[in-house]
Motif scaffolding. Structure first.
Motif, mmCIF file in Angstrom:
data_model
loop_
_atom_site.group_PDB
_atom_site.id
_atom_site.type_symbol
_atom_site.label_atom_id
_atom_site.label_comp_id
_atom_site.label_asym_id
_atom_site.label_seq_id
_atom_site.Cartn_x
_atom_site.Cartn_y
_atom_site.Cartn_z
ATOM 1 N N ASN A 1 0.836 -1.209 0.000
ATOM 2 C CA ASN A 1 0.000 0.000 0.000
ATOM 3 C C ASN A 1 0.864 1.249 0.000
ATOM 4 O O ASN A 1 0.556 2.227 -0.683
ATOM 5 C CB ASN A 1 -0.932 0.001 1.207
ATOM 6 N N ALA A 2 1.968 1.235 0.774
ATOM 7 C CA ALA A 2 2.871 2.386 0.807
ATOM 8 C C ALA A 2 3.536 2.579 -0.550
ATOM 9 O O ALA A 2 3.729 3.721 -0.997
ATOM 10 C CB ALA A 2 3.926 2.196 1.899
ATOM 11 N N ALA A 3 3.892 1.492 -1.214
ATOM 12 C CA ALA A 3 4.498 1.595 -2.542
ATOM 13 C C ALA A 3 3.502 2.166 -3.543
ATOM 14 O O ALA A 3 3.857 2.995 -4.388
ATOM 15 C CB ALA A 3 4.997 0.230 -2.999
ATOM 16 N N ARG A 4 2.249 1.734 -3.439
ATOM 17 C CA ARG A 4 1.236 2.257 -4.353
ATOM 18 C C ARG A 4 0.968 3.736 -4.085
ATOM 19 O O ARG A 4 0.726 4.506 -5.028
ATOM 20 C CB ARG A 4 -0.050 1.440 -4.202
ATOM 21 N N ASP A 5 1.033 4.142 -2.815
ATOM 22 C CA ASP A 5 0.851 5.562 -2.495
ATOM 23 C C ASP A 5 1.956 6.413 -3.095
ATOM 24 O O ASP A 5 1.737 7.575 -3.446
ATOM 25 C CB ASP A 5 0.810 5.761 -0.975
ATOM 26 N N ASN A 6 3.149 5.843 -3.191
ATOM 27 C CA ASN A 6 4.280 6.563 -3.791
ATOM 28 C C ASN A 6 4.393 6.328 -5.289
ATOM 29 O O ASN A 6 5.416 6.648 -5.887
ATOM 30 C CB ASN A 6 5.591 6.140 -3.118
ATOM 31 N N LYS A 7 3.357 5.728 -5.886
ATOM 32 C CA LYS A 7 3.292 5.466 -7.325
ATOM 33 C C LYS A 7 4.442 4.596 -7.805
ATOM 34 O O LYS A 7 5.012 4.825 -8.862
ATOM 35 C CB LYS A 7 3.249 6.778 -8.117
ATOM 36 N N LYS A 8 4.780 3.584 -7.008
ATOM 37 C CA LYS A 8 5.835 2.634 -7.376
ATOM 38 C C LYS A 8 5.218 1.242 -7.474
ATOM 39 O O LYS A 8 4.238 0.928 -6.805
ATOM 40 C CB LYS A 8 6.947 2.603 -6.317
ATOM 41 N N SER A 9 5.819 0.414 -8.315
ATOM 42 C CA SER A 9 5.312 -0.951 -8.462
ATOM 43 C C SER A 9 6.146 -1.951 -7.670
ATOM 44 O O SER A 9 5.740 -3.104 -7.528
ATOM 45 C CB SER A 9 5.293 -1.351 -9.932
ATOM 46 N N ARG A 10 7.307 -1.541 -7.171
ATOM 47 C CA ARG A 10 8.159 -2.434 -6.383
ATOM 48 C C ARG A 10 8.270 -1.937 -4.957
ATOM 49 O O ARG A 10 8.333 -0.737 -4.705
ATOM 50 C CB ARG A 10 9.567 -2.491 -6.982
ATOM 51 N N ILE A 11 8.337 -2.901 -4.043
ATOM 52 C CA ILE A 11 8.506 -2.570 -2.628
ATOM 53 C C ILE A 11 9.990 -2.431 -2.347
ATOM 54 O O ILE A 11 10.776 -3.315 -2.659
ATOM 55 C CB ILE A 11 7.885 -3.665 -1.740
ATOM 56 N N ILE A 12 10.372 -1.295 -1.774
ATOM 57 C CA ILE A 12 11.758 -1.056 -1.384
ATOM 58 C C ILE A 12 11.794 -0.939 0.144
ATOM 59 O O ILE A 12 10.739 -0.859 0.787
ATOM 60 C CB ILE A 12 12.323 0.220 -2.074
ATOM 61 N N PRO A 13 12.977 -0.951 0.752
ATOM 62 C CA PRO A 13 13.045 -0.869 2.221
ATOM 63 C C PRO A 13 12.351 0.365 2.805
ATOM 64 O O PRO A 13 11.817 0.304 3.916
ATOM 65 C CB PRO A 13 14.544 -0.849 2.506
ATOM 66 N N ARG A 14 12.323 1.443 2.069
ATOM 67 C CA ARG A 14 11.625 2.646 2.538
ATOM 68 C C ARG A 14 10.138 2.370 2.755
ATOM 69 O O ARG A 14 9.540 2.834 3.736
ATOM 70 C CB ARG A 14 11.827 3.771 1.522
ATOM 71 N N HIS A 15 9.534 1.604 1.855
ATOM 72 C CA HIS A 15 8.110 1.292 1.984
ATOM 73 C C HIS A 15 7.853 0.390 3.186
ATOM 74 O O HIS A 15 6.828 0.525 3.873
ATOM 75 C CB HIS A 15 7.607 0.618 0.706
ATOM 76 N N ILE A 16 8.791 -0.521 3.455
ATOM 77 C CA ILE A 16 8.640 -1.387 4.631
ATOM 78 C C ILE A 16 8.720 -0.559 5.903
ATOM 79 O O ILE A 16 7.945 -0.748 6.841
ATOM 80 C CB ILE A 16 9.701 -2.501 4.612
ATOM 81 N N THR A 17 9.664 0.385 5.944
ATOM 82 C CA THR A 17 9.790 1.260 7.115
ATOM 83 C C THR A 17 8.525 2.080 7.322
ATOM 84 O O THR A 17 8.023 2.197 8.443
ATOM 85 C CB THR A 17 11.002 2.194 6.954
ATOM 86 N N LEU A 18 8.001 2.659 6.241
ATOM 87 C CA LEU A 18 6.776 3.454 6.362
ATOM 88 C C LEU A 18 5.610 2.589 6.838
ATOM 89 O O LEU A 18 4.795 3.024 7.655
ATOM 90 C CB LEU A 18 6.436 4.100 5.015
ATOM 91 N N ALA A 19 5.546 1.370 6.347
ATOM 92 C CA ALA A 19 4.455 0.475 6.749
ATOM 93 C C ALA A 19 4.552 0.126 8.224
ATOM 94 O O ALA A 19 3.548 0.146 8.950
ATOM 95 C CB ALA A 19 4.494 -0.796 5.896
ATOM 96 N N VAL A 20 5.759 -0.197 8.689
ATOM 97 C CA VAL A 20 5.931 -0.609 10.087
ATOM 98 C C VAL A 20 5.715 0.557 11.028
ATOM 99 O O VAL A 20 5.047 0.434 12.062
ATOM 100 C CB VAL A 20 7.331 -1.242 10.276
ATOM 101 N N LYS A 21 6.268 1.713 10.705
ATOM 102 C CA LYS A 21 6.183 2.863 11.618
ATOM 103 C C LYS A 21 4.782 3.469 11.681
ATOM 104 O O LYS A 21 4.410 4.060 12.689
ATOM 105 C CB LYS A 21 7.182 3.951 11.199
ATOM 106 N N ASN A 22 4.006 3.317 10.608
ATOM 107 C CA ASN A 22 2.659 3.895 10.613
ATOM 108 C C ASN A 22 1.631 2.959 11.246
ATOM 109 O O ASN A 22 0.514 3.385 11.525
ATOM 110 C CB ASN A 22 2.221 4.243 9.187
ATOM 111 N N ASP A 23 1.986 1.697 11.457
ATOM 112 C CA ASP A 23 1.077 0.758 12.105
ATOM 113 C C ASP A 23 1.446 0.677 13.586
ATOM 114 O O ASP A 23 2.594 0.447 13.938
ATOM 115 C CB ASP A 23 1.189 -0.625 11.448
ATOM 116 N N GLU A 24 0.450 0.844 14.448
ATOM 117 C CA GLU A 24 0.718 0.913 15.889
ATOM 118 C C GLU A 24 1.272 -0.403 16.443
ATOM 119 O O GLU A 24 2.269 -0.413 17.172
ATOM 120 C CB GLU A 24 -0.570 1.298 16.619
ATOM 121 N N GLU A 25 0.637 -1.518 16.079
ATOM 122 C CA GLU A 25 1.060 -2.809 16.635
ATOM 123 C C GLU A 25 2.403 -3.257 16.066
ATOM 124 O O GLU A 25 3.260 -3.766 16.799
ATOM 125 C CB GLU A 25 -0.012 -3.860 16.357
#
Length: 171
Positions: A107-131
């Motif tokens: 979802n973070a990759a799609r928000d940034n208009k990218k088709s591949r998941i990079i480490p930045r997207h994983i960081t954004l996903a983890v930090k934005n989710d509370e659990e």
């Protein structure tokens, strides 16, 4: 003779030879003969109901390797004894966590208009989710960066237009 051809390829005895027709009925014996393909393939049928070996991951309906996780648990000497369900449970938990992180990172990759998941997207996903942030709070992801955040004290103050003055500061 067969009603499809003048000579039937099935000798009307109880033979194991396959008939060349897909499915037909011989008029002489009123038996239905079906074409049985020999060899190995994906189709059902053949001789006997041979069941191939099935992995424990397939039995559990998981993608993660149950056997490998069980081997790691045994080799790690975490306990003297291990139940049969322990590697299945651990594989299921790990698969769920990976699926959750990958979904949020996608979802973070799609928000940034990218088709591949990079480490930045994983960081954004983890930090934005509370659990996930609580679970992976002390984890550093290489090339992940940080969340974009500017403290409210550092933002410029909005000037009031009461005295006719603009955004100038008084010293």
């Amino acid at each position: 003779s067969c009603h499809l051809h003048h000579s039937c390829c099935c000798s009307h005895k109880q033979s194991q030879q396959a008939c060349f027709h897909t499915s037909h009925t011989c008029i002489r014996t009123l038996q239905t003969h079906t074409f049985i393909m020999s060899g190995k393939g994906k189709g059902k049928g053949g001789r006997g109901d041979k069941k191939g070996s099935q992995s424990s991951s397939t039995k559990a309906g998981l993608q993660f390797p149950v056997g490998r996780i069980g081997r790691y648990l045994r080799q790690g000497k975490f306990a003297t004894r291990m139940g049969a369900g322990a590697p299945v449970y651990l594989a299921a938990v790990l698969e769920y966590l990976c699926a959750e992180i990958l979904e949020l990172a996608g979802n973070a990759a799609r928000d940034n208009k990218k088709s591949r998941i990079i480490p930045r997207h994983i960081t954004l996903a983890v930090k934005n989710d509370e659990e996930l942030n609580r679970l992976l709070g002390n984890v550093t992801i290489a090339s992940g960066g940080v969340l974009p955040n500017i403290h409210a004290v550092l933002l410029p103050k909005k000037a009031k237009m009461a005295g006719g003055k603009g955004a100038s500061q008084d010293y």
